[in-house]
Design an enzyme around this catalytic site. Structure first.
Site, PDB file in Angstrom:
ATOM      1  N   HIS A  40       0.824  -1.216   0.000  1.00 13.34           N
ATOM      2  CA  HIS A  40       0.000   0.000   0.000  1.00 13.34           C
ATOM      3  C   HIS A  40       0.860   1.268   0.000  1.00 13.34           C
ATOM      4  O   HIS A  40       0.331   2.371  -0.068  1.00 13.34           O
ATOM      5  CB  HIS A  40      -1.029  -0.013   1.144  1.00 13.34           C
ATOM      6  CG  HIS A  40      -0.515   0.388   2.482  1.00 13.34           C
ATOM      7  ND1 HIS A  40      -0.122  -0.526   3.440  1.00 13.34           N
ATOM      8  CD2 HIS A  40      -0.347   1.610   3.037  1.00 13.34           C
ATOM      9  CE1 HIS A  40       0.259   0.138   4.526  1.00 13.34           C
ATOM     10  NE2 HIS A  40       0.136   1.428   4.308  1.00 13.34           N
ATOM     11  N   ASP A  85       0.289  -7.588   1.882  1.00 13.98           N
ATOM     12  CA  ASP A  85       0.670  -6.169   1.898  1.00 13.98           C
ATOM     13  C   ASP A  85       2.200  -6.093   1.952  1.00 13.98           C
ATOM     14  O   ASP A  85       2.803  -5.764   2.968  1.00 13.98           O
ATOM     15  CB  ASP A  85       0.027  -5.445   3.086  1.00 13.98           C
ATOM     16  CG  ASP A  85       0.204  -3.929   3.000  1.00 13.98           C
ATOM     17  OD1 ASP A  85       0.625  -3.443   1.921  1.00 13.98           O
ATOM     18  OD2 ASP A  85      -0.067  -3.243   4.002  1.00 13.98           O
ATOM     19  N   SER A 179       4.067   3.309   7.734  1.00 15.63           N
ATOM     20  CA  SER A 179       3.779   2.163   6.873  1.00 15.63           C
ATOM     21  C   SER A 179       4.989   1.736   6.067  1.00 15.63           C
ATOM     22  O   SER A 179       5.750   2.576   5.583  1.00 15.63           O
ATOM     23  CB  SER A 179       2.667   2.516   5.884  1.00 15.63           C
ATOM     24  OG  SER A 179       1.439   2.585   6.533  1.00 15.63           O
TER      25      SER A 179
END
EC number: 3.4.21.-
Length: 233
Positions: A40, A85, A179
């Site tokens: 992502h 992910d 992230s």
């Protein structure tokens, strides 16, 4: 990172800053030519900085790269919150090891529940209002039983290729902007910062991290040149 402290300038030589005009993520250098991050975190016009501590300072051995190629799980170009992910980036050219740049080892085995691990990044240090620091923050959190995350987040499947990690009583957590960065246990990358609660560091709402150990074969195959390899089913 919420509830952490400024990282020591010498403890994050593998930490990459992924940056485009309106988006930032972390990443991890796993060898001179490859960075591991979250799917992502894919963004256009991405630059990858290595050897950075304070983002407003230019370091002598800082190195800037961009992606030569990005690899995702072929089994599904789609990832979701608890599956796949993960993204592997081949840099346009290798980086040189230096005082502030060196790769981090892939895991030799899975982490155990109860392990104390370290998360780091340039993400917000407050939540829900966001405050972005100039320097990366580091915090020690625990690998928790996956059931803690299942209790916190409706829709999590019974098993997944994710790690549940945080502090049960809250107060320390990765957050927006972290992230793609690493969760490090015993000097190895065990997790990739993936997602968590809307407000970070809440009690009983730990973070979810892509479980790197489950993807070892995929990572090593791609680096070895077998780019048609599928992610684990």
């Amino acid at each position: 990172v919420i509830g952490g402290d400024e990282c020591n300038i010498n403890e994050h030589r593998f930490l990459a800053l992924l940056y485009s005009e309106r988006f930032q993520c972390g990443g991890t250098l796993i060898n001179e030519e490859w960075v591991l991050t979250a799917a992502h975190c894919d963004m256009g016009n991405m630059y990858i900085y290595l050897g950075v501590h304070n983002v407003s300072v230019q370091y002598d051995d800082e190195q800037r790269r961009y992606p030569k190629k990005k690899y995702f799980c072929l089994s599904s170009r789609n990832y979701n919150q608890w599956d796949n992910d993960i993204m592997l980036i081949r840099l346009n050219r290798p980086v040189r090891n230096s005082a502030h740049i060196a790769p981090l080892s892939l895991p030799s085995g899975p982490p155990s529940v109860g392990s104390v691990c370290r998360v780091m990044g340039w993400g917000t240090i407050t939540s829900p209002n966001e405050t972005y620091p100039d320097v990366p923050h580091c915090a020690n959190i625990n690998i928790l039983d996956y059931e803690v995350c299942r209790a916190a987040y409706a829709g999590l499947p019974a098993t997944s290729r994710t790690l549940c990690a945080g502090i049960l009583e809250g107060g320390k957590d990765s957050c927006r902007g972290d992230s793609g960065g690493p969760l490090i246990c015993n000097g190895e990358i065990q997790g990739i910062v993936s997602w968590g609660g809307n407000i970070c560091a809440q009690p009983r709402e730990p973070g979810l991290y892509t479980k790197v150990f489950d993807y070892i074969d995929w990572i090593q195959s791609i680096i070895a040149g077998n780019t048609t390899v599928n992610c684990p089913p």
